[in-house]
Design a protein around this motif. Structure first.
Motif, mmCIF file in Angstrom:
data_model
loop_
_atom_site.group_PDB
_atom_site.id
_atom_site.type_symbol
_atom_site.label_atom_id
_atom_site.label_comp_id
_atom_site.label_asym_id
_atom_site.label_seq_id
_atom_site.Cartn_x
_atom_site.Cartn_y
_atom_site.Cartn_z
ATOM 1 N N ALA A 74 3.860 24.720 31.609
ATOM 2 C CA ALA A 74 3.360 23.631 32.546
ATOM 3 C C ALA A 74 3.808 23.132 32.843
ATOM 4 O O ALA A 74 4.108 22.221 32.882
ATOM 5 N N TRP A 75 3.295 23.033 34.391
ATOM 6 C CA TRP A 75 3.901 22.000 35.302
ATOM 7 C C TRP A 75 3.917 21.132 36.047
ATOM 8 O O TRP A 75 3.923 20.801 36.913
ATOM 9 N N LYS A 76 2.832 20.534 35.522
ATOM 10 C CA LYS A 76 1.491 20.187 36.214
ATOM 11 C C LYS A 76 2.604 19.163 35.696
ATOM 12 O O LYS A 76 1.625 17.759 36.912
ATOM 13 N N TYR A 77 2.993 18.946 35.288
ATOM 14 C CA TYR A 77 3.474 17.543 35.644
ATOM 15 C C TYR A 77 5.206 16.910 35.852
ATOM 16 O O TYR A 77 5.952 15.927 35.724
ATOM 17 N N ARG A 78 5.041 17.878 36.484
ATOM 18 C CA ARG A 78 6.804 18.173 36.969
ATOM 19 C C ARG A 78 6.463 18.276 38.573
ATOM 20 O O ARG A 78 7.434 17.977 39.971
ATOM 21 N N LEU A 79 5.789 19.425 38.679
ATOM 22 C CA LEU A 79 5.124 19.836 40.274
ATOM 23 C C LEU A 79 3.508 19.237 41.290
ATOM 24 O O LEU A 79 2.814 18.837 40.079
ATOM 25 N N GLN B 251 5.404 16.832 26.434
ATOM 26 C CA GLN B 251 5.790 17.703 27.357
ATOM 27 C C GLN B 251 6.906 17.328 28.103
ATOM 28 O O GLN B 251 7.923 18.266 28.432
ATOM 29 N N TYR B 252 7.772 16.477 26.952
ATOM 30 C CA TYR B 252 9.044 16.458 27.551
ATOM 31 C C TYR B 252 10.404 16.782 27.067
ATOM 32 O O TYR B 252 11.715 16.263 26.683
ATOM 33 N N ASN B 253 9.705 17.466 25.686
ATOM 34 C CA ASN B 253 10.656 17.579 24.464
ATOM 35 C C ASN B 253 11.254 16.657 23.689
ATOM 36 O O ASN B 253 12.475 17.038 22.914
ATOM 37 N N CYS B 254 10.907 15.320 23.479
ATOM 38 C CA CYS B 254 10.797 14.431 22.393
ATOM 39 C C CYS B 254 11.150 15.145 20.913
ATOM 40 O O CYS B 254 11.970 14.288 20.354
ATOM 41 N N ASN B 255 10.030 15.603 21.006
ATOM 42 C CA ASN B 255 9.527 16.049 19.636
ATOM 43 C C ASN B 255 10.448 17.128 19.233
ATOM 44 O O ASN B 255 10.810 17.404 17.212
ATOM 45 N N SER B 256 11.251 17.405 19.835
ATOM 46 C CA SER B 256 12.313 18.159 19.215
ATOM 47 C C SER B 256 13.702 17.391 18.288
ATOM 48 O O SER B 256 14.615 18.034 18.072
ATOM 49 N N CYS B 257 13.509 16.156 18.762
ATOM 50 C CA CYS B 257 14.750 15.783 18.307
ATOM 51 C C CYS B 257 14.365 14.226 17.661
ATOM 52 O O CYS B 257 15.689 13.381 16.820
ATOM 53 N N HIS B 258 13.294 13.412 17.882
ATOM 54 C CA HIS B 258 12.761 12.592 16.902
ATOM 55 C C HIS B 258 11.843 12.745 16.091
ATOM 56 O O HIS B 258 10.394 13.632 16.507
ATOM 57 N N VAL B 259 11.569 11.531 14.787
ATOM 58 C CA VAL B 259 10.175 12.008 14.291
ATOM 59 C C VAL B 259 9.045 11.443 14.813
ATOM 60 O O VAL B 259 9.935 10.158 15.355
ATOM 61 N N ILE B 260 7.905 11.173 14.907
ATOM 62 C CA ILE B 260 6.805 10.574 16.121
ATOM 63 C C ILE B 260 5.568 10.929 15.795
ATOM 64 O O ILE B 260 4.671 11.608 15.773
ATOM 65 N N GLN B 261 4.908 9.521 14.686
ATOM 66 C CA GLN B 261 3.516 9.725 14.433
ATOM 67 C C GLN B 261 2.840 10.568 15.192
ATOM 68 O O GLN B 261 2.718 9.829 16.674
ATOM 69 N N GLY B 262 2.041 10.972 14.109
ATOM 70 C CA GLY B 262 0.633 11.904 15.480
ATOM 71 C C GLY B 262 1.301 12.903 16.333
ATOM 72 O O GLY B 262 0.357 13.349 17.176
ATOM 73 N N ILE B 263 2.374 13.569 15.909
ATOM 74 C CA ILE B 263 2.941 14.707 16.547
ATOM 75 C C ILE B 263 3.300 15.565 15.649
ATOM 76 O O ILE B 263 4.578 15.036 15.123
ATOM 77 N N PRO C 126 20.194 12.796 27.193
ATOM 78 C CA PRO C 126 19.871 13.373 28.550
ATOM 79 C C PRO C 126 19.154 12.655 29.476
ATOM 80 O O PRO C 126 18.133 12.128 29.154
ATOM 81 N N ASN C 127 19.438 12.464 30.810
ATOM 82 C CA ASN C 127 18.291 12.220 31.794
ATOM 83 C C ASN C 127 17.669 13.847 31.727
ATOM 84 O O ASN C 127 17.857 14.523 32.619
ATOM 85 N N LEU C 128 15.929 13.136 31.853
ATOM 86 C CA LEU C 128 15.381 13.995 31.028
ATOM 87 C C LEU C 128 14.419 14.404 32.519
ATOM 88 O O LEU C 128 13.003 15.376 32.609
ATOM 89 N N GLN C 129 15.228 13.408 33.725
ATOM 90 C CA GLN C 129 14.434 13.279 35.043
ATOM 91 C C GLN C 129 12.624 12.899 34.490
ATOM 92 O O GLN C 129 11.804 13.169 35.063
ATOM 93 N N VAL C 130 12.304 11.767 33.552
ATOM 94 C CA VAL C 130 11.178 11.703 33.381
ATOM 95 C C VAL C 130 10.480 10.419 34.282
ATOM 96 O O VAL C 130 11.350 9.656 34.751
ATOM 97 N N LYS C 131 9.321 10.807 34.736
ATOM 98 C CA LYS C 131 8.531 10.170 35.723
ATOM 99 C C LYS C 131 8.292 8.715 35.171
ATOM 100 O O LYS C 131 7.899 8.642 34.176
ATOM 101 N N ARG C 132 8.174 7.727 36.128
ATOM 102 C CA ARG C 132 8.246 6.356 35.727
ATOM 103 C C ARG C 132 6.265 5.941 35.120
ATOM 104 O O ARG C 132 6.078 5.996 33.854
ATOM 105 N N GLN C 133 4.997 6.803 35.550
ATOM 106 C CA GLN C 133 3.743 6.549 34.820
ATOM 107 C C GLN C 133 3.993 7.569 33.740
ATOM 108 O O GLN C 133 3.829 7.032 32.200
#
Length: 240
Positions: free
Chosen positions: A89-94, A158-170, A218-225
């Motif tokens: 899904a490109w809606k959050y990057r384009l 969307q930024y694939n944080c769940n591939s490296c971190h334990v996060i409650q609710g995901i 890495p720098n995942l180019q996360v937008k500020r919002q």
């Protein structure tokens, strides 16, 4: 499955299609296509990258998709992706403008020869002074028009944080590559470098190497919002 996918997309198409002839297909769209699409879908006379040939299911040939799918269908798929496939899904990057530019280009690809596409690709860095413009409202994505806000939970996925971190609710966030994030906001320092404040967390997520060059994050180019939404969620799941 193919029939179900087609029907599911058709049921969700709501957007009006702008005049595609007003979009810049010869500069911005070609550049965006080569950055994000060509490695999986190829182009006239251009093979996709070898890795995509082993994907299951294999990415669709772009010329066939362009012939079979309407502009509204193409826009929805680019914006939302297709679950259980490699289509993201490109809606959050384009932006909406960039997606419509891609749609305008894709609809033209079946009409282009190998040499014509090669010429477009060669000229993509030449400013197009004659391109006309459409109203800014045509550039806005469906999610932006509906005033949807990206939740922190969705942003983390969307930024694939769940591939490296334990996060409650995901549910898929069960990996200890990086530190668990469940109580991140109550730690004194971020990566042993920055005092833990809301603003510092936002800045860290946006560009970790800026604050700690040796960091493996890495720098995942996360937008500020999106970073702000992530931090809001981290505060929600923290131990009070």
């Amino acid at each position: 499955m193919d029939y179900t996918r087609i029907q599911a997309i058709d049921a969700r198409i709501k957007d009006q299609v702008p005049d595609l002839s007003t979009f810049d297909k010869q500069e911005t769209a070609v550049k965006s296509y080569e950055q994000h699409c060509i490695s999986c879908h190829g182009a006239p006379g251009v093979a996709p990258e070898p890795f995509s040939l082993g994907m299951m299911p294999a990415p669709s040939a772009i010329v066939r998709v362009a012939r079979q799918r309407s502009p509204a269908e193409l826009y929805w798929v680019i914006e939302n992706g297709i679950k259980m496939s490699g289509m993201p899904a490109w809606k959050y990057r384009l932006s909406g403008q960039e997606i419509w530019q891609l749609v305008a280009l894709i609809k033209q690809l079946p009409k282009l020869s190998k040499s014509q596409y090669a010429q477009l690709a060669k000229q993509r860095n030449t400013p197009n002074q004659t391109a006309s413009h459409v109203s800014e409202t045509a550039f806005v994505s469906a999610s932006e028009r509906n005033n949807e806000t990206l939740s922190g939970q969705v942003a983390l996925q969307q930024y694939n944080c769940n591939s490296c971190h334990v996060i409650q609710g995901i549910a898929s966030a069960i990996y200890h590559v990086g530190p668990p994030l469940n109580n991140m906001v109550n730690r004194r320092f971020i990566a042993g470098t920055l005092p833990t404040t809301r603003e510092n967390l936002v800045k860290w997520i946006m560009n970790p190497p800026h604050f700690k060059p040796q960091s493996l994050m890495p720098n995942l180019q996360v937008k500020r919002q999106h970073a702000e939404a992530m931090v809001d969620y981290l505060y929600e799941i923290s131990d009070k």
